[in-house]
Design a protein around this motif. Structure first.
Motif, PDB file in Angstrom:
ATOM      1  N   LEU A   1       0.809  -1.223   0.000  1.00 25.04           N
ATOM      2  CA  LEU A   1       0.000   0.000   0.000  1.00 25.04           C
ATOM      3  C   LEU A   1       0.849   1.282   0.000  1.00 25.04           C
ATOM      4  N   PRO A   2       1.812   1.418   0.935  1.00 27.09           N
ATOM      5  CA  PRO A   2       2.597   2.663   0.943  1.00 27.09           C
ATOM      6  C   PRO A   2       3.368   2.862  -0.359  1.00 27.09           C
ATOM      7  N   LEU A   3       3.871   1.777  -0.907  1.00 26.15           N
ATOM      8  CA  LEU A   3       4.678   1.869  -2.122  1.00 26.15           C
ATOM      9  C   LEU A   3       3.845   2.402  -3.281  1.00 26.15           C
TER      10      LEU A   3
ATOM     11  N   PHE B   1      14.061   5.869  -6.755  1.00 24.91           N
ATOM     12  CA  PHE B   1      14.793   6.002  -5.508  1.00 24.91           C
ATOM     13  C   PHE B   1      13.836   6.053  -4.314  1.00 24.91           C
ATOM     14  N   LEU B   2      12.732   6.798  -4.516  1.00 19.54           N
ATOM     15  CA  LEU B   2      11.778   6.966  -3.413  1.00 19.54           C
ATOM     16  C   LEU B   2      11.033   5.671  -3.090  1.00 19.54           C
ATOM     17  N   VAL B   3      11.025   4.725  -4.054  1.00 21.76           N
ATOM     18  CA  VAL B   3      10.390   3.430  -3.821  1.00 21.76           C
ATOM     19  C   VAL B   3      10.984   2.769  -2.574  1.00 21.76           C
ATOM     20  N   PHE B   4      12.288   2.968  -2.387  1.00 23.70           N
ATOM     21  CA  PHE B   4      12.933   2.314  -1.248  1.00 23.70           C
ATOM     22  C   PHE B   4      12.371   2.813   0.072  1.00 23.70           C
ATOM     23  N   GLY B   5      12.078   4.124   0.118  1.00 22.00           N
ATOM     24  CA  GLY B   5      11.437   4.665   1.312  1.00 22.00           C
ATOM     25  C   GLY B   5      10.112   3.971   1.570  1.00 22.00           C
ATOM     26  N   SER B   6       9.318   3.821   0.488  1.00 29.61           N
ATOM     27  CA  SER B   6       8.013   3.175   0.624  1.00 29.61           C
ATOM     28  C   SER B   6       8.172   1.712   1.021  1.00 29.61           C
ATOM     29  N   LEU B   7       9.223   1.078   0.506  1.00 28.90           N
ATOM     30  CA  LEU B   7       9.457  -0.322   0.861  1.00 28.90           C
ATOM     31  C   LEU B   7       9.685  -0.460   2.357  1.00 28.90           C
ATOM     32  N   LEU B   8      10.411   0.512   2.917  1.00 33.38           N
ATOM     33  CA  LEU B   8      10.637   0.487   4.368  1.00 33.38           C
ATOM     34  C   LEU B   8       9.305   0.535   5.106  1.00 33.38           C
ATOM     35  N   SER B   9       8.399   1.411   4.631  1.00 28.00           N
ATOM     36  CA  SER B   9       7.069   1.457   5.233  1.00 28.00           C
ATOM     37  C   SER B   9       6.412   0.090   5.147  1.00 28.00           C
ATOM     38  N   GLY B  10       6.515  -0.527   3.978  1.00 33.12           N
ATOM     39  CA  GLY B  10       5.912  -1.840   3.762  1.00 33.12           C
ATOM     40  C   GLY B  10       6.478  -2.874   4.724  1.00 33.12           C
ATOM     41  N   ILE B  11       7.800  -2.824   4.903  1.00 34.67           N
ATOM     42  CA  ILE B  11       8.440  -3.784   5.807  1.00 34.67           C
ATOM     43  C   ILE B  11       7.936  -3.567   7.233  1.00 34.67           C
TER      44      ILE B  11
ATOM     45  N   SER C   1      13.772  17.258  -0.626  1.00 32.35           N
ATOM     46  CA  SER C   1      12.496  17.593  -1.244  1.00 32.35           C
ATOM     47  C   SER C   1      11.349  17.074  -0.404  1.00 32.35           C
ATOM     48  N   ALA C   2      10.165  17.653  -0.637  1.00 33.67           N
ATOM     49  CA  ALA C   2       8.969  17.179   0.040  1.00 33.67           C
ATOM     50  C   ALA C   2       8.793  15.668  -0.158  1.00 33.67           C
ATOM     51  N   PRO C   3       8.875  15.136  -1.402  1.00 29.70           N
ATOM     52  CA  PRO C   3       8.699  13.690  -1.555  1.00 29.70           C
ATOM     53  C   PRO C   3       9.727  12.868  -0.763  1.00 29.70           C
ATOM     54  N   LEU C   4      10.981  13.328  -0.709  1.00 28.91           N
ATOM     55  CA  LEU C   4      11.986  12.572   0.038  1.00 28.91           C
ATOM     56  C   LEU C   4      11.657  12.577   1.529  1.00 28.91           C
ATOM     57  N   VAL C   5      11.366  13.770   2.048  1.00 27.08           N
ATOM     58  CA  VAL C   5      11.009  13.873   3.465  1.00 27.08           C
ATOM     59  C   VAL C   5       9.772  13.033   3.760  1.00 27.08           C
ATOM     60  N   THR C   6       8.774  13.119   2.854  1.00 28.83           N
ATOM     61  CA  THR C   6       7.551  12.349   3.048  1.00 28.83           C
ATOM     62  C   THR C   6       7.848  10.853   3.136  1.00 28.83           C
ATOM     63  N   SER C   7       8.689  10.363   2.215  1.00 27.99           N
ATOM     64  CA  SER C   7       9.002   8.933   2.209  1.00 27.99           C
ATOM     65  C   SER C   7       9.646   8.497   3.515  1.00 27.99           C
ATOM     66  N   ILE C   8      10.615   9.298   3.969  1.00 28.19           N
ATOM     67  CA  ILE C   8      11.308   8.939   5.210  1.00 28.19           C
ATOM     68  C   ILE C   8      10.353   9.016   6.399  1.00 28.19           C
ATOM     69  N   CYS C   9       9.550  10.097   6.430  1.00 23.43           N
ATOM     70  CA  CYS C   9       8.619  10.257   7.556  1.00 23.43           C
ATOM     71  C   CYS C   9       7.554   9.168   7.533  1.00 23.43           C
ATOM     72  N   ASP C  10       7.135   8.757   6.344  1.00 29.20           N
ATOM     73  CA  ASP C  10       6.139   7.689   6.247  1.00 29.20           C
ATOM     74  C   ASP C  10       6.644   6.426   6.934  1.00 29.20           C
TER      75      ASP C  10
END
Lengths: 445, 445
Positions: free
Chosen positions: A317-319, B288-298, B420-429
Motif C-alpha cells: 500500500l505505501p509503495l 529512488f523513493l520506492v525504497f522509502g516506501s518499501l521500508l514502510s511496507g516492511i 524535497s517534500a517527496p523525500l522527506v515524506t518517504s522517510i517520515c512515512d
C-alpha cells in the motif's frame, strides 16, 4: 582580528563614549554590512553609533522592517524625523507603514511638508502593486532643453534622485513624453535638443500593476528602472532594478513555501519569529490536509474485506500510493514553476496534458515493471498483475492530477502555487488507495 | 490589428521579399519582443528579417539557447561570424559553447582575432562560476587622468562596454585599483584627478566564485555591476545586475524543482523538451523513493498480527503517516529556503532544532486532539489514546527529520535543496508506520 573581537572592541568604545574611535573602526564598511553590525550591538550602543554615521539614513534603510521599528522606538522624535527625511522615499514609506498609529501621529508634524506629502501619497497605494514599491525620487528633464542644460540639471537633481542614469522627459502637466539615458546625453552634441534625442517608445507600468509583473518587465528588458504612470499618463514614480530583484526574490520565497504547504502571506524569519506565529503558518494546512488522509482511510475501510483476505496488499500500500503522490508532486512542481516563470500559459493546458500523459505512461511502465517483480516475489502471479496494473493507473492519475491542479486553482481564482506537494500527495493518496484496492477486489476475489 | 494578424502580414511581406515593409512594421518593437516575434515566424523568413535588423546581434542575444543554435545552423558562416562579432561577449561565448564541435571549428577562422581570443578566454571558465557569466566588455580608466579626460575616454569606450555608469581604474598590469561611477564624474570638477575621486574599498568577486554568491553580492549591495578579478588582483570581467537577476531566477527554479523531486541539473522547457528527457528528469527520483516506501511496507509486514487483529488501525494509517510527512515537508521547505536566502546558517542548527521542537509540540498537540476524537468515534478509548500518542510522536519526528535533513545533506556534500517534500515524506512515512504500529502493539495487545 576576528569578527567577534571586532564587535567587542566596537561595543567597548561605544560604551566609553569614544564615538570617534568607533566611527574610525567602521569607516571602510559598506552600508549593508554596517546594518548587520548595528543589529548585533546592544540597542543603546547601536543607536549611539547610528546617529553619528555619515550615511545613517542609508544604513538605516538596510535594516529589516522589524529592526527599523525597534530602532525607531528608541530614537527621539527629532532624530527619527531627521533620519526619515534622509531616507529614500520608498524605504521611508515602508517604515512609516510599520509604525503604530500613535507613533505615526507624533512623527508626522516633525517631518518637512514635502516629506509628509510624499508619505501620504506613497502610502495610499495598495500593497503588492507597483505604487507600493516605487520611489518618488527620479530625475526629470523638459523637452525643449539642450543637452548641455540637461546635464547641468541632472547634476543639480543628483542628490535627490535614486538614479540619474535614466532621466524622464515630462511636459508641463508631468505627463511622460520620453526617456533618455545619461549615456545618450554624454555621447550627444552639447547643443542637441532633448526632444530630438529622447526615446518615445517607452516601457512603463501603471501604479496599480502587479509588482511581480513590474519585476518581470524589468528583467525581460534588462532595465535600470521602470517609470510608473497613472492612467492619465502622469508620471508618479520609478521602480529600480534592485527593487525588482527584491520582489523577484520575495516571490520565489513565497512560491517555495507554498510548495511545502506553508502559509506564505506574512514574512517571518525562521530564526527570530515567535513560535506561535510559526505554528499558525503551518497548522491550517496540516489540519486541512487531514481531510485528504481521511478520504484515504474511508477508501481503505470500504475495502476492509479484501485487505483482511489478502493482508499482503497492505505491504504494498505505501509503495503504490506513495509513488502516485511522488509523481503527482513532480508534475505539479514543474507546472507551477513553468507558470511562474512564464514558460507556459494557462491556454497550453490541453497540450501539456497530452504530453504529460506520455511521460506518465513511461514513468508508470517503469515503476509497474519494478513493482511486479517484487509482487511476484512476495505474493504470486495474480498479486504481481494487480500491482503492475495499479501502479500504471496510479502514476498516470497522479501525473494528471498534479498537472491539472494548478489550472483548476487558477480557475477558482486561487494562487496556482498553492498546488503544493503535500496537497497533491494527499489527493493522489486517496485516489491511489481506491484505484489499488478496486483493481485488487476485481482480480483477487 | 490582432497579434496573429500582425504576424500573418509580417510573414507575408517577408515571403514577398518586401524587407522594407517588414522592417517598418517592427520598428517600434524592443529587442526582447522582436526575439519573440522572430521565434514564431518560419525559420526562413525570420532569418531574412533578422539579417536586416539594425540591432540584430542584440535581438539574437535574446533568443533562448536552443533557438540560437537553430538559427546559427541556417546562417552562412560569414553572417553568423558578423552577428557573433556584434554580440555582447558573455552571450557570444554562451552561444559558442552550444554549437557542435564542427561548427565551432568552421566558425573560428571567420571571427576577428580579438573575438577569437575573447571566446577562448571566456569559455575556459568552469560553468557555475563568476567567470562563466561575466562579460569582458567594461569601461576602464587610468589613475592619473583628469575628470575631463575620463569622460572623453568613456565616450570613446561606450560602444564596446556593457555599461559606462561604472568605470574601473586599472594600473599598467590591469590590476584593479578603484572604481568610479559616471555620477561621480558628472558631479566632480573637470580638473580633479581620478585617483583622488575613485573608491578604493571595492566590492569584487574572484573568477572562480560561485555564481550564486556573485548574484547575492550584487543584490545585497544594490550594485549595477560587480568587477571580477583573478587571484593576482588582475581584472578579468564584470557581472551586471541583469545577469545577476537571471542567475537568481535560475537558482530559484532549480531549488523549486528539487523541492518536488525533479532533477534540476539541466534546463528543460516543459513545453518543448522531448518526452524522453522529461521522463529521465523524473524517473530516478521516483525509483529512488520506492525504497522509502518499501521500508514502510516492511514496517507494516512486521506488525501484520496487530493489524489483522485491529483492522480499524488501517483506517487511520494514511491519516497519521500522512500528517508526519506533511509536517516534515513544511519543516524542510522552511529550512531549505531560509538557507538559500541566507536567513539561517548551518551553525544555527541546534538552536533551530530546539525552536522546531516547540513548534512541533504545538502542531502535534493540535493534531492529536483532533484525531483522538475521531478515534473514539470509530473505535474506543484505547484506540483514541493510541492515535493521540502516535500523532504527537509522528509529528514531532516528522518535524525534526524535515529540519535535520538539509543539514545532513550538506554534511554529506550534497545540495540541501534535495531535501524535497517527496523525500522527506518517504522517510517520515516509514518512521510513522513504525511509531504508530509499535505504540498500538504495546497498548492494544
Amino acid at each position: 582580528m576576528s569578527y567577534n573581537n571586532f564587535l567587542y572592541l566596537l561595543n567597548d568604545a561605544l560604551s566609553k563614549q569614544d564615538i570617534a574611535l568607533a566611527l574610525d573602526s567602521v569607516k571602510t564598511f559598506k552600508a549593508a554590512d554596517l546594518a548587520d553590525i548595528l543589529a548585533q550591538l546592544p540597542l543603546e550602543n547601536s543607536q549611539k553609533l547610528l546617529l553619528h554615521l555619515p550615511a545613517r539614513a542609508y544604513v538605516f534603510s538596510y535594516f529589516k522592517p522589524e529592526e527599523q521599528v525597534k530602532f525607531a522606538h528608541g530614537l527621539t522624535r527629532t532624530d527619527l524625523a531627521e533620519i526619515m527625511g534622509e531616507m529614500p522615499s520608498d524605504k521611508r514609506v515602508d517604515l512609516f507603514k510599520c509604525l503604530d498609529h500613535e507613533q505615526q501621529n507624533t512623527l508626522l508634524p516633525a517631518l518637512a511638508q514635502a516629506e509628509r506629502e510624499d508619505i501620504r501619497q506613497l502610502s495610499s497605494y495598495v500593497e503588492g502593486t507597483a505604487g507600493a514599491i516605487m520611489s518618488s525620487e527620479y530625475a526629470t528633464l523638459k523637452p525643449n532643453m539642450s543637452v548641455k542644460d540637461a546635464i547641468k540639471m541632472l547634476r543639480y537633481e543628483a542628490p535627490d534622485s535614486e538614479t540619474i542614469y535614466l532621466a524622464y522627459v515630462l511636459d508641463e502637466a508631468r505627463k511622460l513624453l520620453g526617456v533618455l539615458s545619461l549615456k545618450q546625453l554624454i555621447l550627444a552634441e552639447e547643443q542637441s535638443n532633448i526632444s530630438d534625442l529622447m526615446a518615445t517608445d517607452i516601457i512603463f507600468a501603471y501604479f496599480d500593476s502587479d509588482q511581480n509583473e513590474v519585476a518581470k518587465t524589468i528583467a525581460r528588458y534588462d532595465l535600470l528602472a521602470l517609470p510608473i504612470i497613472d492612467h492619465a499618463g502622469v508620471m508618479v514614480g520609478i521602480v529600480t532594478h534592485d527593487d525588482a530583484m527584491d520582489v523577484a526574490r520575495e516571490e520565489a520565497t513565497e512560491d517555495f513555501l507554498k510548495s511545502g504547504a506553508v502559509d506564505a502571506s506574512s514574512k517571518l524569519s525562521l530564526k527570530s519569529a515567535p513560535i506561535l506565529q510559526l505554528y499558525q503558518k503551518r497548522v491550517y494546512w496540516l489540519v486541512f490536509l487531514v481531510f485528504g488522509s481521511l478520504l484515504s482511510g474511508i477508501g481503505i475501510a470500504h475495502f476492509e474485506d479484501i485487505i483482511a483476505a489478502n493482508i499482503v496488499l497492505v505491504f504494498f500500500l505505501p509503495l503504490l500510493v506513495g509513488s502516485g503522490g511522488n509523481a503527482g508532486s513532480q508534475s505539479a512542481t514543474l507546472m507551477v514553476r513553468a507558470l511562474a516563470t512564464g514558460d507556459v500559459q494557462f491556454k497550453d493546458w490541453l497540450y501539456l496534458l497530452g504530453r504529460e500523459s506520455l511521460v506518465a505512461l513511461c514513468l508508470g511502465g517503469t515503476m509497474a515493471f519494478a513493482v511486479s517483480i517484487l509482487g511476484y516475489y512476495r505474493g504470486d502471479l495474480m498479486v504481481s498483475l494487480v500491482l503492475a496494473l495499479s501502479m500504471m493507473g496510479i502514476v498516470l492519475m497522479g501525473c494528471l492530477i498534479g498537472m491539472s491542479l494548478p489550472f483548476i486553482l487558477n480557475r477558482l481564482k486561487l494562487d496556482p502555487a498553492s498546488a503544493s506537494a503535500p496537497l497533491v500527495t494527499s489527493i493522489c493518496d486517496a485516489t491511489g488507495v481506491v484505484v489499488y484496492l478496486f483493481i485488487a477486489s476485481q482480480l483477487l476475489l
